[in-house]
Design a protein around this motif. Structure first.
Motif, PDB file in Angstrom:
ATOM      1  N   VAL A  49      46.592  43.197  71.744  1.00  0.00           N
ATOM      2  CA  VAL A  49      46.467  42.938  70.304  1.00  0.00           C
ATOM      3  C   VAL A  49      45.314  43.774  69.754  1.00  0.00           C
ATOM      4  O   VAL A  49      44.288  43.938  70.421  1.00  0.00           O
ATOM      5  N   TRP A  50      45.500  44.331  68.565  1.00  0.00           N
ATOM      6  CA  TRP A  50      44.408  45.074  67.928  1.00  0.00           C
ATOM      7  C   TRP A  50      43.241  44.150  67.631  1.00  0.00           C
ATOM      8  O   TRP A  50      43.444  43.022  67.181  1.00  0.00           O
ATOM      9  N   ILE A  51      42.047  44.651  67.852  1.00  0.00           N
ATOM     10  CA  ILE A  51      40.862  43.978  67.340  1.00  0.00           C
ATOM     11  C   ILE A  51      40.198  44.934  66.342  1.00  0.00           C
ATOM     12  O   ILE A  51      40.567  46.106  66.268  1.00  0.00           O
ATOM     13  N   GLY A  52      39.234  44.462  65.577  1.00  0.00           N
ATOM     14  CA  GLY A  52      38.704  45.257  64.466  1.00  0.00           C
ATOM     15  C   GLY A  52      37.644  46.266  64.845  1.00  0.00           C
ATOM     16  O   GLY A  52      36.635  46.387  64.151  1.00  0.00           O
ATOM     17  N   LEU A  53      37.876  47.012  65.912  1.00  0.00           N
ATOM     18  CA  LEU A  53      36.864  47.963  66.389  1.00  0.00           C
ATOM     19  C   LEU A  53      37.463  49.363  66.414  1.00  0.00           C
ATOM     20  O   LEU A  53      38.609  49.529  66.843  1.00  0.00           O
ATOM     21  N   PHE A  54      36.726  50.367  65.979  1.00  0.00           N
ATOM     22  CA  PHE A  54      37.263  51.726  65.885  1.00  0.00           C
ATOM     23  C   PHE A  54      36.135  52.749  66.026  1.00  0.00           C
ATOM     24  O   PHE A  54      34.966  52.443  65.774  1.00  0.00           O
ATOM     25  N   ASP A  55      36.501  53.972  66.407  1.00  0.00           N
ATOM     26  CA  ASP A  55      35.496  55.058  66.469  1.00  0.00           C
ATOM     27  C   ASP A  55      36.058  56.355  65.901  1.00  0.00           C
ATOM     28  O   ASP A  55      35.775  57.439  66.407  1.00  0.00           O
ATOM     29  N   ASN A  56      36.850  56.240  64.817  1.00  0.00           N
ATOM     30  CA  ASN A  56      37.466  57.467  64.294  1.00  0.00           C
ATOM     31  C   ASN A  56      36.565  58.267  63.350  1.00  0.00           C
ATOM     32  O   ASN A  56      36.930  59.347  62.926  1.00  0.00           O
ATOM     33  N   ILE A  57      35.381  57.752  63.062  1.00  0.00           N
ATOM     34  CA  ILE A  57      34.458  58.502  62.218  1.00  0.00           C
ATOM     35  C   ILE A  57      33.634  59.432  63.094  1.00  0.00           C
ATOM     36  O   ILE A  57      33.503  60.626  62.840  1.00  0.00           O
ATOM     37  N   GLN A  86      44.069  62.192  74.570  1.00  0.00           N
ATOM     38  CA  GLN A  86      44.574  61.789  73.253  1.00  0.00           C
ATOM     39  C   GLN A  86      43.407  61.223  72.467  1.00  0.00           C
ATOM     40  O   GLN A  86      42.432  60.762  73.027  1.00  0.00           O
ATOM     41  N   ASP A  87      43.557  61.257  71.170  1.00  0.00           N
ATOM     42  CA  ASP A  87      42.549  60.641  70.336  1.00  0.00           C
ATOM     43  C   ASP A  87      42.827  59.134  70.325  1.00  0.00           C
ATOM     44  O   ASP A  87      43.740  58.684  69.662  1.00  0.00           O
ATOM     45  N   GLU A  88      42.082  58.392  71.081  1.00  0.00           N
ATOM     46  CA  GLU A  88      42.243  56.933  71.092  1.00  0.00           C
ATOM     47  C   GLU A  88      41.046  56.346  70.366  1.00  0.00           C
ATOM     48  O   GLU A  88      39.978  56.164  70.937  1.00  0.00           O
ATOM     49  N   ASP A  89      41.232  56.069  69.081  1.00  0.00           N
ATOM     50  CA  ASP A  89      40.093  55.691  68.233  1.00  0.00           C
ATOM     51  C   ASP A  89      40.136  54.237  67.765  1.00  0.00           C
ATOM     52  O   ASP A  89      39.287  53.832  66.968  1.00  0.00           O
ATOM     53  N   CYS A  90      41.136  53.494  68.218  1.00  0.00           N
ATOM     54  CA  CYS A  90      41.209  52.087  67.829  1.00  0.00           C
ATOM     55  C   CYS A  90      41.273  51.233  69.087  1.00  0.00           C
ATOM     56  O   CYS A  90      41.697  51.699  70.136  1.00  0.00           O
ATOM     57  N   CYS A 108      45.457  54.954  67.211  1.00  0.00           N
ATOM     58  CA  CYS A 108      45.476  54.049  66.052  1.00  0.00           C
ATOM     59  C   CYS A 108      46.865  53.878  65.441  1.00  0.00           C
ATOM     60  O   CYS A 108      47.133  52.864  64.793  1.00  0.00           O
ATOM     61  N   ASP A 109      47.744  54.874  65.631  1.00  0.00           N
ATOM     62  CA  ASP A 109      49.059  54.783  64.979  1.00  0.00           C
ATOM     63  C   ASP A 109      50.094  54.086  65.863  1.00  0.00           C
ATOM     64  O   ASP A 109      51.252  53.972  65.481  1.00  0.00           O
ATOM     65  N   HIS A 110      49.696  53.614  67.030  1.00  0.00           N
ATOM     66  CA  HIS A 110      50.625  52.824  67.845  1.00  0.00           C
ATOM     67  C   HIS A 110      50.786  51.428  67.231  1.00  0.00           C
ATOM     68  O   HIS A 110      49.899  50.947  66.526  1.00  0.00           O
TER      69      HIS A 110
END
Ligand code: 2F8
Ligand code: CA
Length: 128
Positions: A49-57, A86-90, A108-110
């Motif tokens: 499940v997605w959680i609210g953490l990301f590093d796309n900046i 791959q860019d895994e930012d989420c 992030c787009d998965h």
């Protein structure tokens, strides 16, 4: 009686009847056990499940969508790893028995299941 009250972006649950008195230690342990509620709801899902953490900046600089500072992480072994370059930012969280609660960075787009957290009084701003 048992009451829930929002106050300054937090939710307080009061246990104020004589028959719910506890020692300090038992009260602490009881309150902590409420935190296991979310994971118990996810039992049997066996998907991430997605959680609210990301590093796309900024690569490898993780932020919460809430703006709260990242004071705790729970990465699975070897994560975050931008798998296969791959860019895994989420970030998602495993729910299967073996890895329950551990985090993984994923593209992030998965498509993933997810949980929303909101504050008891949405008119109040998120406060770290
Ligand atoms: O083994 C860890 C690795 O597993 C998957 O890739 C095979 C994950 N990919 C997706 O969730 C899309 C990787 O993120 C993970 O690191
Ligand atoms: Ca990964």
């Amino acid at each position: 009686g048992r009451m829930e009250r929002p106050y300054r972006n937090k939710c307080y649950r009061f246990y104020l009847s004589d028959d719910t008195e506890k020692t300090w230690r038992d009260a602490r342990d009881f309150c902590r056990s409420l935190g296991t509620y979310i994971m118990s709801q996810l039992k049997g899902i066996r998907r991430t499940v997605w959680i609210g953490l990301f590093d796309n900046i900024d690569e490898n600089q993780f932020y919460w969508t809430s703006g709260h500072p990242v004071t705790f992480t729970n990465w699975n072994d070897g994560e975050p790893n931008n798998w296969n370059s791959q860019d895994e930012d989420c970030v998602d969280m495993y729910t299967d028995q073996a890895r329950a609660g551990l985090w993984n960075d994923a593209p992030c787009d998965h498509l993933r299941l997810f949980i929303c957290q909101s504050y008891k009084d949405p008119s109040l701003p998120a406060q770290p």
